[in-house]
Write an enzyme that holds these catalytic residues in place. Structure first.
Site, PDB file in Angstrom:
ATOM      1  N   GLU A  71      -6.056   6.900  -0.838  1.00  0.00           N
ATOM      2  CA  GLU A  71      -5.994   5.731   0.028  1.00  0.00           C
ATOM      3  C   GLU A  71      -6.711   4.541  -0.618  1.00  0.00           C
ATOM      4  O   GLU A  71      -6.229   3.409  -0.564  1.00  0.00           O
ATOM      5  CB  GLU A  71      -6.597   6.050   1.387  1.00  0.00           C
ATOM      6  CG  GLU A  71      -5.829   7.095   2.180  1.00  0.00           C
ATOM      7  CD  GLU A  71      -4.383   6.711   2.420  1.00  0.00           C
ATOM      8  OE1 GLU A  71      -4.085   5.502   2.541  1.00  0.00           O
ATOM      9  OE2 GLU A  71      -3.537   7.622   2.486  1.00  0.00           O
TER      10      GLU A  71
ATOM     11  N   HIS B  84       1.758   4.417  -3.063  1.00  0.00           N
ATOM     12  CA  HIS B  84       1.820   5.879  -2.955  1.00  0.00           C
ATOM     13  C   HIS B  84       3.085   6.412  -3.635  1.00  0.00           C
ATOM     14  O   HIS B  84       3.055   7.435  -4.315  1.00  0.00           O
ATOM     15  CB  HIS B  84       1.830   6.311  -1.489  1.00  0.00           C
ATOM     16  CG  HIS B  84       0.518   6.167  -0.788  1.00  0.00           C
ATOM     17  ND1 HIS B  84      -0.675   6.581  -1.338  1.00  0.00           N
ATOM     18  CD2 HIS B  84       0.204   5.671   0.444  1.00  0.00           C
ATOM     19  CE1 HIS B  84      -1.669   6.350  -0.489  1.00  0.00           C
ATOM     20  NE2 HIS B  84      -1.155   5.800   0.599  1.00  0.00           N
TER      21      HIS B  84
ATOM     22  N   HIS C 103       0.838  -1.197   0.000  1.00  0.00           N
ATOM     23  CA  HIS C 103       0.000   0.000   0.000  1.00  0.00           C
ATOM     24  C   HIS C 103       0.877   1.254   0.000  1.00  0.00           C
ATOM     25  O   HIS C 103       0.652   2.183  -0.787  1.00  0.00           O
ATOM     26  CB  HIS C 103      -0.901  -0.032   1.230  1.00  0.00           C
ATOM     27  CG  HIS C 103      -1.657   1.238   1.490  1.00  0.00           C
ATOM     28  ND1 HIS C 103      -3.001   1.378   1.211  1.00  0.00           N
ATOM     29  CD2 HIS C 103      -1.265   2.423   2.019  1.00  0.00           C
ATOM     30  CE1 HIS C 103      -3.385   2.598   1.545  1.00  0.00           C
ATOM     31  NE2 HIS C 103      -2.351   3.250   2.038  1.00  0.00           N
ATOM     32  N   GLU C 104       1.879   1.296   0.862  1.00  0.00           N
ATOM     33  CA  GLU C 104       2.753   2.467   0.945  1.00  0.00           C
ATOM     34  C   GLU C 104       3.589   2.632  -0.320  1.00  0.00           C
ATOM     35  O   GLU C 104       3.806   3.753  -0.797  1.00  0.00           O
ATOM     36  CB  GLU C 104       3.657   2.361   2.178  1.00  0.00           C
ATOM     37  CG  GLU C 104       2.922   2.377   3.502  1.00  0.00           C
ATOM     38  CD  GLU C 104       2.022   3.588   3.662  1.00  0.00           C
ATOM     39  OE1 GLU C 104       2.372   4.670   3.143  1.00  0.00           O
ATOM     40  OE2 GLU C 104       0.970   3.463   4.297  1.00  0.00           O
TER      41      GLU C 104
END
Length: 300
Positions: A217, A146, A142-143
């Site tokens: 997100e 980004h 997930h990070e």
């Protein structure tokens, strides 16, 4: 944007472009208003605005890491964490970011940096202690999403305007209002307008970042689930981290609330007003998306 194997997201790209345009427009209007009010001190205004921008953009990763108490770790110091990041970067075909750990019991993670080459990914000790390997992999994916989509850099730029507005307010109160007492009433009123203008700019920049923040997100959840092929592991991590937040002392949560826009999951107590203007979509919406992706992939 450098090509990676993360799924492209046109909706995210469109929102980033819109946010950057509106923030840039607001920035120009704000600086123009300051120059009009501080005609005699225009070099100082330009120098302060430019200096803050350079510091915010070029040193955002160091500022965030320092503020969170994060320390960069080597593969020898955190072999499992590095191994997971190595595996995900190879899978995504992207440069490996620097890896850091923050010594706090608040279970969370964040990414920062103006580019893939300058990125930093940080996990807290509370997160590492609570999650299973597959759950941690989902959070780190997930990070890294980004980082791959560059929305971290956009959020850094977008948040800069709020920092500038606050700094200009202090500058006006310190350098202008203090001298306004010896001038006419119109001049005093003019200087007192600065905090009001700055407050308005801060509110507008805050709302614009929220325009991007919630969607980014969902996009990162989607990118991580598709990259790893394990949406259920990410859903499990989300549920576990959100549930553990309720057990963290309110004092500790308040110390990290300023970083919520960059966190994997928002850190606030149920009584906090921050939950009303949350930087993240509701947990239920994130879990619904992951469940839908799981069905599309044919995974349990």
């Amino acid at each position: 944007m450098a090509r990676t194997r993360y799924a492209p997201d046109r909706g995210l790209t469109g929102r980033m472009v819109t946010t950057m345009f509106l923030i840039g427009l607001l920035y120009v209007v704000f600086i123009g208003a300051l120059l009009a009010l501080f005609r005699d001190a225009w070099p100082m205004v330009l120098l302060l605005a430019g200096g803050l921008f350079v510091v915010q953009f070029w040193f955002s990763d160091r500022i965030a890491a320092y503020s969170m108490g994060a320390r960069e770790v080597s593969p020898q110091q955190a072999p499992e964490l590095h191994a997971t990041v190595d595996r995900l970067c190879a899978l995504a075909d992207m440069p490996k970011p620097r890896v850091a750990i923050a010594d706090t019991d608040v279970p969370n993670a964040f990414a920062t940096g103006r580019s893939q080459e300058k990125a930093l990914v940080c996990a807290t000790t509370g997160l590492l202690r609570r999650l299973e390997p597959e759950e941690l992999e989902g959070v780190l994916a997930h990070e890294l999403s980004h980082v791959a989509h560059r929305d971290v850099a956009v959020m850094t730029f977008a948040s800069f305007l709020g920092v500038l507005a606050g700094t200009m307010t202090r500058f006006a109160l310190w350098g202008g209002v203090a001298r306004a007492g010896g001038r006419n009433n119109n001049t005093a009123i003019l200087f007192l307008l600065i905090p009001l203008i700055s407050a308005l700019v801060y509110v507008l920049s805050f709302l614009l970042t929220r325009l991007l923040s919630r969607y980014r997100e969902l996009s990162a959840d989607r990118g991580a689930a598709l990259l790893t092929g394990k949406p259920s592991a990410l859903a499990s991590a989300l549920t576990k981290v959100t549930g553990e937040m309720a057990r963290i002392p309110t004092r500790d949560l308040r110390q990290t609330e300023a970083f919520n826009a960059f966190f994997f999951a928002p850190a606030f107590s149920k009584q906090s007003l921050s939950s009303l203007l949350a930087s993240h979509p509701p947990l239920e919406r994130r879990l619904e998306q992951l469940a839908r992706i799981s069905r599309e992939l044919g995974r349990p």
